[in-house]
Design an enzyme around this catalytic site. Structure first.
Site, short mmCIF file in Angstrom:
data_model
loop_
_atom_site.label_atom_id
_atom_site.label_comp_id
_atom_site.label_asym_id
_atom_site.label_seq_id
_atom_site.Cartn_x
_atom_site.Cartn_y
_atom_site.Cartn_z
N GLU A 141 -4.94 -4.05 -2.12
CA GLU A 141 -6.39 -3.89 -2.03
C GLU A 141 -6.77 -2.63 -1.24
O GLU A 141 -7.89 -2.18 -1.27
CB GLU A 141 -7.04 -5.14 -1.41
N ARG A 142 -5.77 -2.05 -0.54
CA ARG A 142 -6.08 -0.89 0.29
C ARG A 142 -6.02 0.42 -0.49
O ARG A 142 -6.64 1.41 -0.09
CB ARG A 142 -5.14 -0.85 1.49
N SER A 186 5.20 -7.10 3.07
CA SER A 186 5.67 -7.50 4.40
C SER A 186 6.32 -8.89 4.37
O SER A 186 6.18 -9.65 3.41
CB SER A 186 4.50 -7.48 5.37
N LYS A 239 -1.44 -7.09 -9.42
CA LYS A 239 -2.38 -7.20 -8.30
C LYS A 239 -1.98 -6.12 -7.30
O LYS A 239 -1.13 -6.32 -6.44
CB LYS A 239 -2.28 -8.61 -7.67
N CYS A 296 9.64 1.54 3.42
CA CYS A 296 10.55 0.44 3.75
C CYS A 296 11.95 0.97 3.94
O CYS A 296 12.79 0.31 4.54
CB CYS A 296 10.53 -0.63 2.67
N PHE A 314 0.81 -1.23 0.00
CA PHE A 314 0.00 0.00 0.00
C PHE A 314 0.84 1.28 0.00
O PHE A 314 0.35 2.34 -0.33
CB PHE A 314 -0.92 0.01 1.24
N GLU A 316 9.44 -4.42 12.86
CA GLU A 316 9.35 -3.23 11.99
C GLU A 316 8.09 -2.48 12.42
O GLU A 316 6.99 -3.03 12.34
CB GLU A 316 9.22 -3.68 10.53
P1 NAD Z 1 1.43 -6.56 2.87
O1 NAD Z 1 2.37 -7.70 2.91
O2 NAD Z 1 0.34 -6.51 3.86
O3 NAD Z 1 0.75 -6.47 1.42
C1 NAD Z 1 1.52 -6.59 0.23
C2 NAD Z 1 0.73 -7.39 -0.80
O4 NAD Z 1 0.63 -8.75 -0.37
C3 NAD Z 1 -0.68 -6.88 -1.00
O5 NAD Z 1 -0.96 -6.87 -2.38
C4 NAD Z 1 -1.54 -7.87 -0.24
O6 NAD Z 1 -2.79 -8.07 -0.86
C5 NAD Z 1 -0.74 -9.14 -0.25
N1 NAD Z 1 -0.84 -9.91 1.02
C6 NAD Z 1 -0.85 -9.40 2.27
N2 NAD Z 1 -0.88 -10.40 3.19
C7 NAD Z 1 -0.90 -11.56 2.49
C8 NAD Z 1 -0.89 -12.93 2.86
N3 NAD Z 1 -0.90 -13.31 4.14
N4 NAD Z 1 -0.90 -13.85 1.89
C9 NAD Z 1 -0.88 -13.48 0.61
N5 NAD Z 1 -0.87 -12.19 0.20
C10 NAD Z 1 -0.87 -11.23 1.11
O7 NAD Z 1 2.34 -5.24 2.96
P2 NAD Z 1 1.82 -3.74 3.16
O8 NAD Z 1 1.36 -3.56 4.55
O9 NAD Z 1 0.91 -3.37 2.06
O10 NAD Z 1 3.20 -2.95 2.94
C11 NAD Z 1 4.09 -2.66 3.98
C12 NAD Z 1 5.25 -3.62 4.01
O11 NAD Z 1 5.91 -3.61 2.76
C13 NAD Z 1 6.33 -3.24 5.03
O12 NAD Z 1 6.78 -4.39 5.68
C14 NAD Z 1 7.43 -2.63 4.18
O13 NAD Z 1 8.72 -2.70 4.73
C15 NAD Z 1 7.32 -3.46 2.96
N6 NAD Z 1 7.92 -2.79 1.81
C16 NAD Z 1 9.12 -3.24 1.38
C17 NAD Z 1 9.75 -2.61 0.33
C18 NAD Z 1 11.07 -3.10 -0.16
O14 NAD Z 1 11.43 -2.79 -1.30
N7 NAD Z 1 11.81 -3.87 0.61
C19 NAD Z 1 9.14 -1.51 -0.29
C20 NAD Z 1 7.90 -1.08 0.20
C21 NAD Z 1 7.29 -1.73 1.24
#
Ligand code: NAD
Length: 454
Positions: free
Chosen positions: A134-135, A184, A131, A239, A107, A339
């Site tokens: 969703e938020r 994440s 994809k 991140c 997101f 984190e």
């Molecule tokens: P998230 O993991 O909740 O969501 C990311 C994607 O994964 C979304 O499209 C979501 O629909 C999907 N998803 C979420 N939980 C899932 C599950 N259990 N099973 C399958 N799919 C799932 O992450 P977020 O809260 O949207 O973003 C924040 C996180 O992203 C932080 O941990 C941040 O550090 C990380 N991030 C990392 C980078 C990098 O390049 N290292 C860059 C940006 C964000």
């Protein structure tokens, strides 16, 4: 979701055979259109996600730079050749598309992170499925409309919405050959394993705990500005946020100045003029951040600034948390191990540079880190021994421009090929190696040899 794959499969037949120059021309148009609508997309991000308008413009701009980078495909995709590897024989490699690729995004950068993925995939001749989170899928949808306007043919790029079911579909679908994921830890590891199980290549960028090391010989004002900006910008939802500071030796005397500077930041809705940080993404995210702050207090950290009770006039129900600083934090505390992903700066002390390096290298994450110093030898040593993917020297958020690659090591990354830059091209292509023999005269003997050719 199946219709999206069918459409990508059909489009791949012609798109993969299109010329590099024709794909490049469409990408040039796409670059112009994103530039034209940059402010509109940024406004949508602010409305939907909450970050401040200037920050949202940066979100689109950093994605636009990947599109610009993709335009140099004619150089990026050059292969290798060796003339006369044997008599009358040459060997060459071609970088060819994989088929259908997929992108799953978080997101926090609704424009930049989708743009890390689909332009690089498309320019290589793949078709793709996104994809978005969703938020906040709005910015991604606007980018899709512009892709259509730029002339990417129907089916080359498709969007599916949803959360777990959509992700599982992508991981398991046999026609999808590669997955780019950013998000994440839990989701990233899961997608890496489930995608690999069905034979896909997966690149998975995950969570972080980025440390800023402040040496006593640093430029004081520039360092404090950089630290406070990188800790609290985007309400800590980056991140690459500099979420942990390590004061080395006498640098600790600047802590009161850091507190003053942090208190000056204005918390407000992202579209309000002068806002420095906006709200968190959801009530649940706010609740989680509040609990992590409390855990720091309960485990013995000192609360130098408490942003928990903040009320923003006109937006009383907003998910706001003000800048918060926990000092005297130790590596075994929950607020250090997790984190936080909120406007909370974890503050630690070290007597020496070696001690600071030991803290960072013992942390499981390896996304980013920065050191602030005016001593070249100190900086050089830090670069050499620090076990982190992206290192800043007097640069608080060292996210590389797209001619390099966004890296990240250890628990922050799964896979072996990173986003954008040459690594991005490698991720979205497979090699074909051709060895050719062209000789005018026919063989003089009539005996076939069965030994392995050398
Ligand atoms: P998230 O993991 O909740 O969501 C990311 C994607 O994964 C979304 O499209 C979501 O629909 C999907 N998803 C979420 N939980 C899932 C599950 N259990 N099973 C399958 N799919 C799932 O992450 P977020 O809260 O949207 O973003 C924040 C996180 O992203 C932080 O941990 C941040 O550090 C990380 N991030 C990392 C980078 C990098 O390049 N290292 C860059 C940006 C964000």
């Amino acid at each position: 979701m199946e219709a999206a794959v069918d459409s990508a499969k059909e489009a791949f037949k012609t798109w993969s055979k299109s010329t590099v120059l024709s794909r490049q021309q469409i990408m040039f148009r796409y670059q112009q259109l994103i530039k034209r609508d940059l402010k509109k997309i940024a406004a949508e991000i602010t409305k939907e996600q909450g970050k401040t308008l200037p920050d949202a413009e940066g979100d689109v701009m950093r994605g636009l730079q990947v599109v610009e980078h993709a335009c140099s495909i004619t150089s990026l995709k050059l292969g290798e050749t060796l003339f006369n590897v044997a008599k009358d024989m040459d060997t060459m490699t071609f970088r060819l598309p994989l088929g259908i690729t997929a992108g799953i995004t978080p997101f926090n950068f609704p424009a930049m992170i989708p743009l890390w993925m689909f332009p690089m995939s498309l320019i290589c001749g793949n078709t793709t499925i996104m994809k978005p989170s969703e938020r906040d899928p709005g910015a991604c949808m606007m980018l899709m409309e512009l892709a259509k306007e730029a002339g990417f043919p129907n089916g080359t790029i498709n969007v599916i919405h949803g959360a777990h079911d959509a992700v599982n579909f992508i991981c398991d679908n046999p026609d999808i050959k590669a997955i780019s994921f950013v998000g994440s830890d839990g989701a990233g590891q899961y997608i890496y394993e489930r995608g690999a199980k069905s034979g896909k290549r997966v690149q998975s960028n995950m969570g972080a705990k980025n440390h800023g090391v402040i040496m006593p010989d640093a430029n004081k004002e520039a360092t404090l500005n950089a630290l406070v900006g990188a800790a609290f910008g985007a309400a800590g939802q980056r991140c690459m946020a500099l979420s942990t500071v390590v004061w080395v030796g006498e640098a600790r005397k600047w802590i009161p100045d850091m507190i003053e500077r942090s208190k000056k930041l204005k918390v407000n809705a992202g579209h309000e003029p002068g806002a420095d940080l906006g709200p968190l993404i959801s009530p649940a995210a706010k609740q989680r951040v509040l609990e992590l702050i409390q855990s720091g207090v309960d485990e013995g950290a000192q609360l130098l600034i408490d942003g928990r009770g903040i009320k923003v006039p006109g937006y009383e129900k907003g998910n706001f948390v003000g800048p918060t600083i926990l000092h005297g934090v130790k590596p075994n505390m929950t607020c250090y191990k997790e984190e936080i992903f909120g406007p909370v700066l974890v503050s630690m002390e070290a007597d020496t540079l070696d001690e600071a390096i030991e803290i960072i290298n013992s942390n499981p994450y390896g996304n980013g880190t920065s050191i602030f110093t005016m001593n070249g030898a100190t900086a050089r040593k830090f670069i050499d021994v620090i076990d982190v993917g992206q290192v800043g020297i007097n640069v608080p958020i060292p996210v590389p421009l797209p001619m390099f690659s966004f890296t990240g090591t250890r628990a922050s990354f799964r896979g072996d090929t990173h986003f954008y830059g040459k690594q991005g091209i490698n991720f979205y292509t497979q090699l074909k190696t051709v060895t050719q023999l062209w000789r005018h005269q026919d063989a003089t003997d009539t005996q076939a040899t069965t030994s392995f050719p050398v």
